[in-house]
Each structure stands twice: as C-alpha cells, then as structure tokens.
Write a protein that holds these residues in place. Structure first.
Motif, PDB file in Angstrom:
ATOM      1  N   CYS A 171       0.818  -1.217   0.000  1.00 32.26           N
ATOM      2  CA  CYS A 171       0.000   0.000   0.000  1.00 32.26           C
ATOM      3  C   CYS A 171       0.851   1.265   0.000  1.00 32.26           C
ATOM      4  O   CYS A 171       0.383   2.326  -0.396  1.00 32.26           O
ATOM      5  CB  CYS A 171      -0.942   0.005   1.203  1.00 32.26           C
ATOM      6  SG  CYS A 171      -2.222  -1.256   1.089  1.00 32.26           S
ATOM      7  N   PHE A 172       2.106   1.152   0.418  1.00 33.04           N
ATOM      8  CA  PHE A 172       2.981   2.323   0.471  1.00 33.04           C
ATOM      9  C   PHE A 172       3.906   2.435  -0.741  1.00 33.04           C
ATOM     10  O   PHE A 172       4.792   3.297  -0.767  1.00 33.04           O
ATOM     11  CB  PHE A 172       3.806   2.318   1.758  1.00 33.04           C
ATOM     12  CG  PHE A 172       2.993   2.589   2.990  1.00 33.04           C
ATOM     13  CD1 PHE A 172       2.242   3.749   3.111  1.00 33.04           C
ATOM     14  CD2 PHE A 172       2.977   1.680   4.025  1.00 33.04           C
ATOM     15  CE1 PHE A 172       1.483   4.001   4.237  1.00 33.04           C
ATOM     16  CE2 PHE A 172       2.227   1.918   5.162  1.00 33.04           C
ATOM     17  CZ  PHE A 172       1.476   3.086   5.274  1.00 33.04           C
ATOM     18  N   LEU A 173       3.712   1.607  -1.759  1.00 30.90           N
ATOM     19  CA  LEU A 173       4.557   1.712  -2.948  1.00 30.90           C
ATOM     20  C   LEU A 173       4.446   3.084  -3.593  1.00 30.90           C
ATOM     21  O   LEU A 173       5.428   3.632  -4.092  1.00 30.90           O
ATOM     22  CB  LEU A 173       4.214   0.610  -3.956  1.00 30.90           C
ATOM     23  CG  LEU A 173       4.645  -0.795  -3.574  1.00 30.90           C
ATOM     24  CD1 LEU A 173       4.154  -1.797  -4.609  1.00 30.90           C
ATOM     25  CD2 LEU A 173       6.154  -0.887  -3.405  1.00 30.90           C
ATOM     26  N   ILE A 174       3.253   3.664  -3.585  1.00 30.32           N
ATOM     27  CA  ILE A 174       3.080   4.997  -4.176  1.00 30.32           C
ATOM     28  C   ILE A 174       3.917   6.025  -3.429  1.00 30.32           C
ATOM     29  O   ILE A 174       4.444   6.971  -4.024  1.00 30.32           O
ATOM     30  CB  ILE A 174       1.585   5.410  -4.240  1.00 30.32           C
ATOM     31  CG1 ILE A 174       1.410   6.677  -5.074  1.00 30.32           C
ATOM     32  CG2 ILE A 174       1.008   5.596  -2.855  1.00 30.32           C
ATOM     33  CD1 ILE A 174       1.824   6.549  -6.502  1.00 30.32           C
ATOM     34  N   ASP A 175       4.082   5.841  -2.116  1.00 29.71           N
ATOM     35  CA  ASP A 175       4.913   6.757  -1.337  1.00 29.71           C
ATOM     36  C   ASP A 175       6.386   6.631  -1.706  1.00 29.71           C
ATOM     37  O   ASP A 175       7.135   7.607  -1.637  1.00 29.71           O
ATOM     38  CB  ASP A 175       4.710   6.524   0.162  1.00 29.71           C
ATOM     39  CG  ASP A 175       3.313   6.910   0.628  1.00 29.71           C
ATOM     40  OD1 ASP A 175       2.654   7.715  -0.060  1.00 29.71           O
ATOM     41  OD2 ASP A 175       2.878   6.403   1.674  1.00 29.71           O
ATOM     42  N   VAL A 176       6.817   5.430  -2.085  1.00 26.52           N
ATOM     43  CA  VAL A 176       8.191   5.239  -2.564  1.00 26.52           C
ATOM     44  C   VAL A 176       8.354   5.963  -3.896  1.00 26.52           C
ATOM     45  O   VAL A 176       9.342   6.673  -4.121  1.00 26.52           O
ATOM     46  CB  VAL A 176       8.542   3.737  -2.691  1.00 26.52           C
ATOM     47  CG1 VAL A 176       9.882   3.538  -3.392  1.00 26.52           C
ATOM     48  CG2 VAL A 176       8.560   3.076  -1.315  1.00 26.52           C
ATOM     49  N   ILE A 177       7.380   5.816  -4.780  1.00 28.79           N
ATOM     50  CA  ILE A 177       7.440   6.491  -6.082  1.00 28.79           C
ATOM     51  C   ILE A 177       7.487   8.008  -5.893  1.00 28.79           C
ATOM     52  O   ILE A 177       8.250   8.708  -6.547  1.00 28.79           O
ATOM     53  CB  ILE A 177       6.241   6.092  -6.971  1.00 28.79           C
ATOM     54  CG1 ILE A 177       6.368   4.625  -7.370  1.00 28.79           C
ATOM     55  CG2 ILE A 177       6.149   6.985  -8.202  1.00 28.79           C
ATOM     56  CD1 ILE A 177       5.153   4.065  -8.058  1.00 28.79           C
ATOM     57  N   ALA A 178       6.675   8.515  -4.969  1.00 22.45           N
ATOM     58  CA  ALA A 178       6.603   9.956  -4.730  1.00 22.45           C
ATOM     59  C   ALA A 178       7.802  10.484  -3.946  1.00 22.45           C
ATOM     60  O   ALA A 178       7.969  11.702  -3.828  1.00 22.45           O
ATOM     61  CB  ALA A 178       5.313  10.287  -3.990  1.00 22.45           C
ATOM     62  N   GLY A 179       8.627   9.591  -3.403  1.00 23.06           N
ATOM     63  CA  GLY A 179       9.772  10.020  -2.609  1.00 23.06           C
ATOM     64  C   GLY A 179       9.418  10.398  -1.186  1.00 23.06           C
ATOM     65  O   GLY A 179      10.225  10.976  -0.467  1.00 23.06           O
TER      66      GLY A 179
END
Length: 156
Positions: free
Chosen positions: A47-55
């Motif tokens: 669920c936090f993959l988008i946060d990795v993409i966004a930095g």
C-alpha cells in the motif's frame, strides 16, 4: 543451511504470509519459523509503494515488521515440490527442508489486460517494489508530470 525440522514454514512473503508469521510468533514464541519467498527483498507493505514512487518514504520505511527473533528468511527461492507424507519441501536449489506445519501464502498476481502498446516504453505495471523503483526512475529521468492509471486496486 537448515539442518533440522522447522516448526512452521510459510511459503510467500505477502501481507498474508507475514501476518501468519507474526501471529504464529505471538502464539508460539519459541517456535522456529521459516519464510520462503521468490522475491529478492524483505517483505514490504504494498500500500505504500506509491509513497516510494513519490519520494515520501524510503524502501526501509515500508518494510513489514517481523515480531520474532526465531524467523529465518530464504529470499530469491522457490518451492518446487511438497512431500506431504514426509512433511518436507524441496526448494529451487534442491534443498530439502522438513517442517511440522506448512502455510502457503503466495499472494496474487495482477491480471494484465491484452492491450496493444503494453510493451511500449513508459508503460508500467505497478504491483511490486521492483515495479515502483522502475517507475520512480522513469518519472525522474523523463520529468513526467502526468500519468494515466488503468485499474483500481489498493495501489491503483
């Protein structure tokens, strides 16, 4: 080398596998636990993959917490056979590991539609940490400002 019977083997490091692992560690704190994963990295919260993409978050920040010191991980390893009578598994490196209890929690794979252009540069699947890292690199390199998302699972 694993040379004794493991109390619990969990095949898969998805959220279900890690939840089972943590529950077993809580219910049986002295048990030996082995998690076998085809992934080459420690389990993480998808669920936090988008946060990795966004930095916003680092990879280390999305790793799942393991609640026991009695856990071993075999990463980058597949189970190729299960012998229920002998209570053993055979791994992709031909190791045989004995177990008392076995849990299969291999997760899911997304269904990718057959759409023309899916192999075009700049078209990404977004399901794994590897996908997220590749997408982040593309966004940074190409200075991407807009995106189209097809699919609406938790990560979509």
């Amino acid at each position: 080398m694993i040379d004794r019977r493991i109390n619990y083997i969990i095949i898969g490091s998805s959220a279900a596998g890690i939840s089972a692992l943590n529950t077993l560690a809580r219910l049986d704190p002295t048990a030996s636990l082995l998690c076998i994963s085809a992934n080459n990295h420690m389990p993480y919260n998808t669920c936090f993959l988008i946060d990795v993409i966004a930095g916003i978050k680092s990879i280390e920040q999305i790793l799942l917490r393991i609640m026991s010191k009695n856990v071993q991980f075999l990463l980058n390893t597949k189970v190729i056979a299960i012998n229920r009578t002998k209570k053993s598994i055979i791994t992709s490196d031909n190791s045989e590991i004995l177990y008392q209890k076995l849990i299969i929690a291999t997760g899911v794979r997304p269904k990718i539609p057959l759409i023309t252009g899916m192999q075009t540069p700049g078209v990404f699947q977004f399901h794994t940490l590897h996908d997220a890292v590749a997408l982040r690199a593309w966004i940074q390199t190409k200075k991407v400002q807009r995106a189209v998302i097809v699919g609406g699972g938790l990560t979509g």
